[in-house]
Design a protein around this motif. Structure first.
Motif, PDB file in Angstrom:
ATOM      1  N   SER A 140      -7.170  75.533  67.563  1.00 21.42           N
ATOM      2  CA  SER A 140      -8.375  75.526  68.485  1.00 21.42           C
ATOM      3  C   SER A 140      -7.352  75.281  69.913  1.00 21.42           C
ATOM      4  CB  SER A 140      -8.900  75.340  67.801  1.00 21.42           C
ATOM      5  OG  SER A 140      -9.565  74.475  67.767  1.00 21.42           O
ATOM      6  N   ARG A 141      -8.972  75.366  70.743  1.00 19.02           N
ATOM      7  CA  ARG A 141      -8.696  74.594  71.775  1.00 19.02           C
ATOM      8  C   ARG A 141      -9.315  72.973  72.174  1.00 19.02           C
ATOM      9  NH1 ARG A 141     -12.902  76.508  76.272  1.00 19.02           N
ATOM     10  NH2 ARG A 141     -14.587  75.252  74.149  1.00 19.02           N
ATOM     11  N   TRP A 142      -9.758  72.744  70.728  1.00 16.46           N
ATOM     12  CA  TRP A 142     -10.449  72.146  70.452  1.00 16.46           C
ATOM     13  C   TRP A 142      -9.345  71.043  70.045  1.00 16.46           C
ATOM     14  CZ3 TRP A 142     -13.347  69.125  73.529  1.00 16.46           C
ATOM     15  CH2 TRP A 142     -14.993  69.872  73.417  1.00 16.46           C
ATOM     16  N   ARG A 143      -8.294  71.722  68.957  1.00 14.49           N
ATOM     17  CA  ARG A 143      -7.490  70.782  68.382  1.00 14.49           C
ATOM     18  C   ARG A 143      -5.672  70.762  69.314  1.00 14.49           C
ATOM     19  NH1 ARG A 143      -4.289  72.608  62.451  1.00 14.49           N
ATOM     20  NH2 ARG A 143      -3.369  70.361  62.194  1.00 14.49           N
ATOM     21  N   ARG A 302     -14.760  72.978  64.549  1.00 10.81           N
ATOM     22  CA  ARG A 302     -14.300  74.072  64.106  1.00 10.81           C
ATOM     23  C   ARG A 302     -14.677  75.221  65.176  1.00 10.81           C
ATOM     24  NH1 ARG A 302     -13.720  74.841  58.832  1.00 10.81           N
ATOM     25  NH2 ARG A 302     -14.810  73.403  57.545  1.00 10.81           N
ATOM     26  N   LYS A 303     -15.258  75.321  66.753  1.00  6.20           N
ATOM     27  CA  LYS A 303     -15.444  75.804  67.149  1.00  6.20           C
ATOM     28  C   LYS A 303     -13.815  76.344  67.772  1.00  6.20           C
ATOM     29  CE  LYS A 303     -20.600  75.707  67.569  1.00  6.20           C
ATOM     30  NZ  LYS A 303     -21.166  75.904  68.822  1.00  6.20           N
ATOM     31  N   THR A 304     -13.906  77.120  69.598  1.00  4.65           N
ATOM     32  CA  THR A 304     -12.655  77.608  69.622  1.00  4.65           C
ATOM     33  C   THR A 304     -13.149  77.174  71.664  1.00  4.65           C
ATOM     34  OG1 THR A 304     -13.186  79.701  70.295  1.00  4.65           O
ATOM     35  CG2 THR A 304     -11.603  79.214  68.064  1.00  4.65           C
TER      36      THR A 304
END
Length: 304
Positions: A140-143, A302-304
């Motif tokens: 994901s983007r957050w990761r 969890r959100k992208t």
């Protein structure tokens, strides 16, 4: 009808009290495990730096004492016949655990407990992120952002500084190597099935490697005689019993909560280092901690 409602209320109140009690028990056990994990940094720092023990001797005592405890618990749970792992998984587990112990033990004599825990924690995150890239997992983007922040936090630790704020680059490098080892160990552990059995076998087979290291380095017998105590405590209690308790608690709490709980480990280690070892964290440490821990927290979204 009133009597039925009263009985229902009593039953519900009793169930709520039991749930509250279970929740508090899980919270207490989780907090105890996090303290144990953080105590590893403090205890190894005491053995190698304060008592002057060699890192190989400390690593061997930690692995062998931890192996005895973990084997006893694994045999009690599954029996001797249940101590089996596929050779490839076992070999990878032993090698990566040995790498972690090698780097961690050397670094413990060179950098403060809080800095060491933060470096270890950050490198585990980066290694597991790299592992996800290698295995082509969706990221994901957050990761991505979280991994970048964690890397920036580790870079902050190495900024040029003078006086007490200076961090030994060799100690940082050895702890970073330990973080890579533990990250690879964690990735390999996903394939292991029963984590208690896997950890018991890995500790048992990594101990002879530490013995070879110790004999080759010739560092047995160095330092103060009391150094055996923190080394054994780190192996038998905060590693052996700590891991066993964690594997018991882990299935009872959400994975996201387990990951968030581990964010406290570097901070507890820094507090322990300040109280037990008189190591006062610098302002730069807290800035790095905010970046590393914030980055890991973001990577849990969890959100992208």
């Amino acid at each position: 009808m009133a009597v039925f409602s009263l009985r229902t209320k009593v039953v519900l109140d009793s169930a709520a009290r039991r749930c509250d009690g279970l929740g508090m028990r899980l919270f207490a056990l989780t907090a105890l495990v996090m303290i144990a994990f953080a105590a590893n940094s403090v205890l190894n720092r005491m053995a190698v730096h304060d008592a002057g023990w060699g890192p190989a001797a400390t690593g061997f005592v930690r692995l062998s004492s931890g192996a005895l405890v973990l084997l006893a618990l694994a045999i009690r749970a599954k029996g001797a016949a249940g101590l089996r792992l596929p050779p490839a998984i076992l070999g990878a587990g032993v090698a990566t655990l040995a790498l972690y112990i090698f780097g961690f033990s050397i670094a413990s004599g060179l950098i403060d407990a809080g800095v060491g825990a933060l470096t270890l924690f950050g490198m585990v995150q980066i290694t597991m992120f790299a592992g996800a890239l290698w295995m082509r997992e969706p990221i994901s983007r957050w990761r991505w952002i979280g991994a970048g922040l964690a890397f920036a936090g580790l870079a902050v630790l190495l900024l040029p500084a003078s006086g007490a704020a200076h961090i030994d680059p060799r100690g940082f490098a050895m702890m970073a190597l330990a973080g890579i080892g533990w990250g690879l160990y964690s990735l390999n552990g996903r394939r292991a099935g029963n984590p208690l059995i896997a950890t018991a076998l890995n500790f048992s087979l990594a101990a002879p490697l530490a013995l070879i290291w110790m004999l080759g380095a010739g560092d047995w017998g160095q330092g103060a005689s009391w150094g055996w105590l923190p080394a054994i405590l780190s192996g038998a209690v905060t590693s052996g019993l700590g891991y066993a308790l964690w594997y018991r608690v882990l299935p009872q709490i959400p994975a996201s909560l387990a990951a968030i709980a581990q964010l406290s480990v570097p901070l507890i280690a820094a507090l322990g280092g300040a109280v037990v070892l008189a190591e006062t964290p610098s302002a730069r440490f807290w800035l790095a901690a905010a970046l590393v821990i914030g980055g890991i927290a973001l990577s849990l979204k969890r959100k992208t």
